[in-house]
Enzyme design. Sequence first.
Site, PDB file in Angstrom:
ATOM      1  N   ASP A  75      82.201  31.579   6.501  1.00 53.29           N
ATOM      2  CA  ASP A  75      81.305  30.190   6.221  1.00 53.29           C
ATOM      3  C   ASP A  75      80.221  29.929   7.109  1.00 53.29           C
ATOM      4  O   ASP A  75      80.020  30.392   8.366  1.00 53.29           O
ATOM      5  CB  ASP A  75      82.340  29.377   6.648  1.00 53.29           C
ATOM      6  CG  ASP A  75      82.333  27.980   6.420  1.00 53.29           C
ATOM      7  OD1 ASP A  75      82.117  27.799   5.203  1.00 53.29           O
ATOM      8  OD2 ASP A  75      82.232  26.862   7.090  1.00 53.29           O
TER       9      ASP A  75
ATOM     10  N   GLU B 217      78.013  33.336   3.827  1.00 47.35           N
ATOM     11  CA  GLU B 217      77.577  31.943   3.385  1.00 47.35           C
ATOM     12  C   GLU B 217      76.216  31.550   4.248  1.00 47.35           C
ATOM     13  O   GLU B 217      76.336  31.708   5.306  1.00 47.35           O
ATOM     14  CB  GLU B 217      78.474  30.696   3.432  1.00 47.35           C
ATOM     15  CG  GLU B 217      77.806  29.710   2.632  1.00 47.35           C
ATOM     16  CD  GLU B 217      78.539  28.174   3.074  1.00 47.35           C
ATOM     17  OE1 GLU B 217      78.420  27.476   2.118  1.00 47.35           O
ATOM     18  OE2 GLU B 217      78.985  28.217   4.083  1.00 47.35           O
TER      19      GLU B 217
ATOM     20  N   HIS C  25      83.137  25.343  -4.589  1.00 46.24           N
ATOM     21  CA  HIS C  25      83.821  24.035  -4.081  1.00 46.24           C
ATOM     22  C   HIS C  25      82.915  23.028  -3.477  1.00 46.24           C
ATOM     23  O   HIS C  25      83.074  21.794  -3.106  1.00 46.24           O
ATOM     24  CB  HIS C  25      84.886  24.301  -3.206  1.00 46.24           C
ATOM     25  CG  HIS C  25      84.283  25.018  -1.895  1.00 46.24           C
ATOM     26  ND1 HIS C  25      83.815  26.220  -1.681  1.00 46.24           N
ATOM     27  CD2 HIS C  25      84.051  24.313  -0.685  1.00 46.24           C
ATOM     28  CE1 HIS C  25      83.294  26.330  -0.487  1.00 46.24           C
ATOM     29  NE2 HIS C  25      83.695  25.266   0.085  1.00 46.24           N
ATOM     30  N   ASP C  26      81.653  23.345  -3.249  1.00 47.35           N
ATOM     31  CA  ASP C  26      80.663  22.395  -2.635  1.00 47.35           C
ATOM     32  C   ASP C  26      79.501  21.917  -3.674  1.00 47.35           C
ATOM     33  O   ASP C  26      78.602  21.198  -3.351  1.00 47.35           O
ATOM     34  CB  ASP C  26      79.601  23.095  -1.606  1.00 47.35           C
ATOM     35  CG  ASP C  26      80.647  23.547  -0.311  1.00 47.35           C
ATOM     36  OD1 ASP C  26      81.903  22.698  -0.029  1.00 47.35           O
ATOM     37  OD2 ASP C  26      80.383  24.576   0.240  1.00 47.35           O
TER      38      ASP C  26
ATOM     39  N   ASP D 150      88.649  33.253   3.840  1.00 47.29           N
ATOM     40  CA  ASP D 150      87.472  32.604   4.339  1.00 47.29           C
ATOM     41  C   ASP D 150      87.405  32.502   5.765  1.00 47.29           C
ATOM     42  O   ASP D 150      88.392  31.658   6.277  1.00 47.29           O
ATOM     43  CB  ASP D 150      87.534  31.138   3.513  1.00 47.29           C
ATOM     44  CG  ASP D 150      86.366  30.527   3.371  1.00 47.29           C
ATOM     45  OD1 ASP D 150      85.347  30.629   4.380  1.00 47.29           O
ATOM     46  OD2 ASP D 150      86.028  30.017   2.371  1.00 47.29           O
TER      47      ASP D 150
HETATM   48  C1  GLC Z   1      80.499  25.330   4.112  1.00 50.00           C
HETATM   49  C2  GLC Z   1      81.786  25.304   3.192  1.00 50.00           C
HETATM   50  C3  GLC Z   1      81.916  23.727   3.243  1.00 50.00           C
HETATM   51  C4  GLC Z   1      82.243  23.268   4.461  1.00 50.00           C
HETATM   52  C5  GLC Z   1      81.249  23.544   5.667  1.00 50.00           C
HETATM   53  C6  GLC Z   1      81.531  23.374   6.903  1.00 50.00           C
HETATM   54  O1  GLC Z   1      79.522  25.059   3.519  1.00 50.00           O
HETATM   55  O2  GLC Z   1      81.490  25.702   1.938  1.00 50.00           O
HETATM   56  O3  GLC Z   1      82.915  23.279   2.247  1.00 50.00           O
HETATM   57  O4  GLC Z   1      82.214  21.808   4.535  1.00 50.00           O
HETATM   58  O5  GLC Z   1      80.993  24.959   5.349  1.00 50.00           O
HETATM   59  O6  GLC Z   1      82.545  24.270   7.412  1.00 50.00           O
END
Ligand code: GLC
Length: 557
Positions: free
Chosen positions: A196, A246, A320-321, A96
């Site tokens: 990310d 993402e 995980h979010d 990641d």
């Molecule tokens: C993404 C991750 C999350 C994190 C954010 C900032 O959304 O999945 O867990 O808090 O980025 O890095």
Amino acid sequence: MPNFQNQTIYQIYPKSFRDANGDGLGDLRGVIEKLDYLQALGVDMLWLTPFFKSPLHDNGYDISDYLSIDPVFGSMEDVETLLREAGRRGLGVMFDMVFNHTSTEHEWFRRALRGEPRYLDYYIFRDGGPDTPPTNWVSKFGGSAWEYVPQLGKWYLHLFDRTQADLNWENPAVREELKSILRFWKQKGVKGFRFDVVNLISKPAVFEDDEQGDGRRFYTDGPRIHEYLKELVADAGIGGMVTVGEMSSTSLESCTRYTNPDERELSMAFNFHHLKVDYKNGDKWELQAADLDRLKQLFIDWQLGMQEAGGWNALFWCNHDQPRAVSRFGDDGIYRKESAKMLAACVHLMRGTPYIFQGEELGMTNAGYTSLSQYRDVESLNYYPIMRDRGKTEAEALEVLRQRSRDNGRTPMQWSAAPNAGFTEGTPWIEPPENYHTINAEAEWQDADSILHFYRRLIRLRKENRLVSEGRIEFLCTDCPGVLAYRRYLDGAELIVCNNLTRAPVHVSGFPIPEGQKLLGNYPDAASEGGSLLLRPYETAAWQRAERPAAGAPLPG
Ligand code: GLC
């Protein structure tokens, strides 16, 4: 191009997966211990969320050194063992990469704070007095997106927590640093990368107030994003690897470009529109029941849109979010098993690459916390007082967290009915839900009808059946409320998938009742009844058949 169409990717949140050393926090040795389980599940690739050196304000998404391992997770030797042992089992590993921001404890940021010009230009600093931030942009974790540094007389941008400073991608030196990080991990044997919030990296040339919103329209899918992605992928030499971006608040149009192979950007993209259908007026912290019509329409738009433009979706409900899908879109009471299987089949049989988030394959539920002291997540802890300030009572604010907190997805993996769900022999950093006594991997392996075995079948089906991995998609019964039905087709064969998204039985008339082989379902017997199809609560069923010859076409032979 790597063959990710027939793969299934499994997401591991190491901190909550398995604790091998008894300190209450999951670690890399814990992941290594469980590789046999993952191999038996049948997945192809493991995406591990960050375990790099970090002060852990955002559980590792605040990286202070991209090339070393945080000691709470293990060592470089553990990473090497993990890559080797995973490889021996035919499992690729995806790392990641958090490249939108670094921790404010990163060496680059520390040197910026000391006023070194080279490193000031690694971040987004703006001059100004202490009372007026450069713009009115809002951080995704609440409050202003700017933080003032008195000794510099400057503000820095942080789209997330104030300990996560946004990198300045305009600066070529920053881009070179990030490429060399990718080369380093590629050379260690990493097979994929997840990027990310990567569609936020390109900021506008001029920073101005957002009169209509929180600023996101200026930096989401920003002006130089495609250029940056192409450059990163080409120069780091990762075009042949599996990559996923993402994408925060993105558009279909942007995602088709990010993922169309001709563009040479990414293999696939996560978007989150379908996970906002229960946000009242788009606000995560305001509850409403999931709008299923909207959910269905989003699937239709994204599936067809990506298909037409040659893009590729990452398919998922959980990470995980996110709260647990079975608690959110299914029923975590009496229909837990049926609804978890239906949700699984619904996305795993679509066009794209499915992701399973640890514990989803067990039908793990939300945490069920009742007190603020049980939460650990920075976003939840930041938003609780904001919700109280906005007038919510303590009970109301806790109810919002109970449904929306990211910690719902971060409770320990439920391995067994042993204390702490078999996650740790110590005191877990976050409490497991009570239900681990019955919902756990050990129990589900014993039960041939379990959610876990249903996932195994879906994973195998994608590998063995080209209709699932390569077939085109079209939607059926689109005006039938609560029903999400589609047809995958390829070379004269077809797969028909029908899902009841609700707990009420529905009769679907005018549905081409499939005569072919029933491939999969979550109820034991057939679902058709008379001339119409009866779908029981949260029923899913998939049938395969060779296509009928078109009317008037000569019969074979
Ligand atoms: C993404 C991750 C999350 C994190 C954010 C900032 O959304 O999945 O867990 O808090 O980025 O890095």
